[in-house]
Design a protein around this motif. Structure first.
Motif, PDB file in Angstrom:
ATOM      1  N   SER A   9       1.019  -1.562   0.144  1.00 51.33           N
ATOM      2  CA  SER A   9      -0.253  -0.085  -0.088  1.00 51.33           C
ATOM      3  C   SER A   9       0.975   1.328  -0.649  1.00 51.33           C
ATOM      4  O   SER A   9       0.438   2.801   0.126  1.00 51.33           O
ATOM      5  CB  SER A   9      -1.219  -0.151   1.360  1.00 51.33           C
ATOM      6  OG  SER A   9      -0.211  -0.097   2.599  1.00 51.33           O
ATOM      7  N   TRP A  41      -8.195   6.907  -4.085  1.00 55.69           N
ATOM      8  CA  TRP A  41      -7.579   6.178  -2.908  1.00 55.69           C
ATOM      9  C   TRP A  41      -5.683   6.542  -2.100  1.00 55.69           C
ATOM     10  O   TRP A  41      -5.075   5.975  -1.502  1.00 55.69           O
ATOM     11  CB  TRP A  41      -6.340   5.139  -4.274  1.00 55.69           C
ATOM     12  CG  TRP A  41      -6.423   5.909  -4.888  1.00 55.69           C
ATOM     13  CD1 TRP A  41      -6.592   6.322  -6.549  1.00 55.69           C
ATOM     14  CD2 TRP A  41      -4.936   6.366  -5.862  1.00 55.69           C
ATOM     15  NE1 TRP A  41      -5.756   6.842  -7.556  1.00 55.69           N
ATOM     16  CE2 TRP A  41      -4.739   6.995  -6.909  1.00 55.69           C
ATOM     17  CE3 TRP A  41      -3.627   6.691  -4.287  1.00 55.69           C
ATOM     18  CZ2 TRP A  41      -3.448   7.841  -7.595  1.00 55.69           C
ATOM     19  CZ3 TRP A  41      -2.369   7.188  -5.084  1.00 55.69           C
ATOM     20  CH2 TRP A  41      -2.288   7.647  -6.545  1.00 55.69           C
ATOM     21  N   ASP A  57      -4.628   3.446  -1.159  1.00 56.82           N
ATOM     22  CA  ASP A  57      -5.743   2.144  -0.679  1.00 56.82           C
ATOM     23  C   ASP A  57      -5.212   1.068  -1.701  1.00 56.82           C
ATOM     24  O   ASP A  57      -5.511   0.952  -2.860  1.00 56.82           O
ATOM     25  CB  ASP A  57      -6.736   2.535  -0.656  1.00 56.82           C
ATOM     26  CG  ASP A  57      -8.296   1.670  -0.768  1.00 56.82           C
ATOM     27  OD1 ASP A  57      -8.220   0.262   0.050  1.00 56.82           O
ATOM     28  OD2 ASP A  57      -9.400   1.806  -0.672  1.00 56.82           O
ATOM     29  N   PRO A  58      -4.468   0.134  -1.038  1.00 57.80           N
ATOM     30  CA  PRO A  58      -4.603  -1.679  -1.835  1.00 57.80           C
ATOM     31  C   PRO A  58      -5.659  -1.705  -2.675  1.00 57.80           C
ATOM     32  O   PRO A  58      -5.726  -2.783  -3.678  1.00 57.80           O
ATOM     33  CB  PRO A  58      -3.390  -2.089  -1.029  1.00 57.80           C
ATOM     34  CG  PRO A  58      -4.319  -1.917   0.293  1.00 57.80           C
ATOM     35  CD  PRO A  58      -4.721  -0.360   0.058  1.00 57.80           C
TER      36      PRO A  58
END
Length: 92
Positions: A9, A41, A57-58
C-alpha cells in the motif's frame, strides 16, 4: 524518478541517493500536486529530503495506477520563493 514498492500500500519515489535541495523541492511540489488532484485512493503523501512516500488504498489502486498519476503530474520543483533559511547555533 525511481519508484520502489513499499509493501502492498505504498510507493516510494526517489530522486537522488543523497541530500539535494532540488530533490526536496520536487518532493514537496509533487506532494502538493497529488493533494490537489485528490485521487480517492490517496491516504497520505510524505515528503522527505530526496523522496516522497505515497501511501494508498490497495483495494482502490495498484502501484501501477499510482505511478501513472505521478508520472502524469510530473516532478518539476516548486518555486521556493516563500522559503527562508533558518540557522540554529549549536555548541558541542
Amino acid at each position: 524518478m525511481k519508484f520502489r514498492e513499499e509493501g502492498d500500500s505504498a510507493l516510494l519515489i526517489q530522486w537522488t541517493a543523497s541530500s539535494d535541495a532540488s530533490a526536496a523541492w520536487r518532493a514537496v511540489a509533487l506532494r502538493n500536486r497529488l493533494a490537489a488532484a485528490a485521487p480517492a485512493w490517496l491516504r497520505e503523501a510524505v515528503p522527505a529530503m530526496s523522496s516522497l512516500l505515497v501511501v494508498f488504498d490497495p483495494i482502490a489502486a495498484t502501484p501501477d495506477v499510482v505511478r501513472a498519476l505521478v508520472e502524469k503530474l510530473g516532478d518539476a520543483p516548486e518555486d521556493p520563493a516563500g522559503a527562508r533559511q533558518v540557522e540554529i547555533p549549536v555548541v558541542y
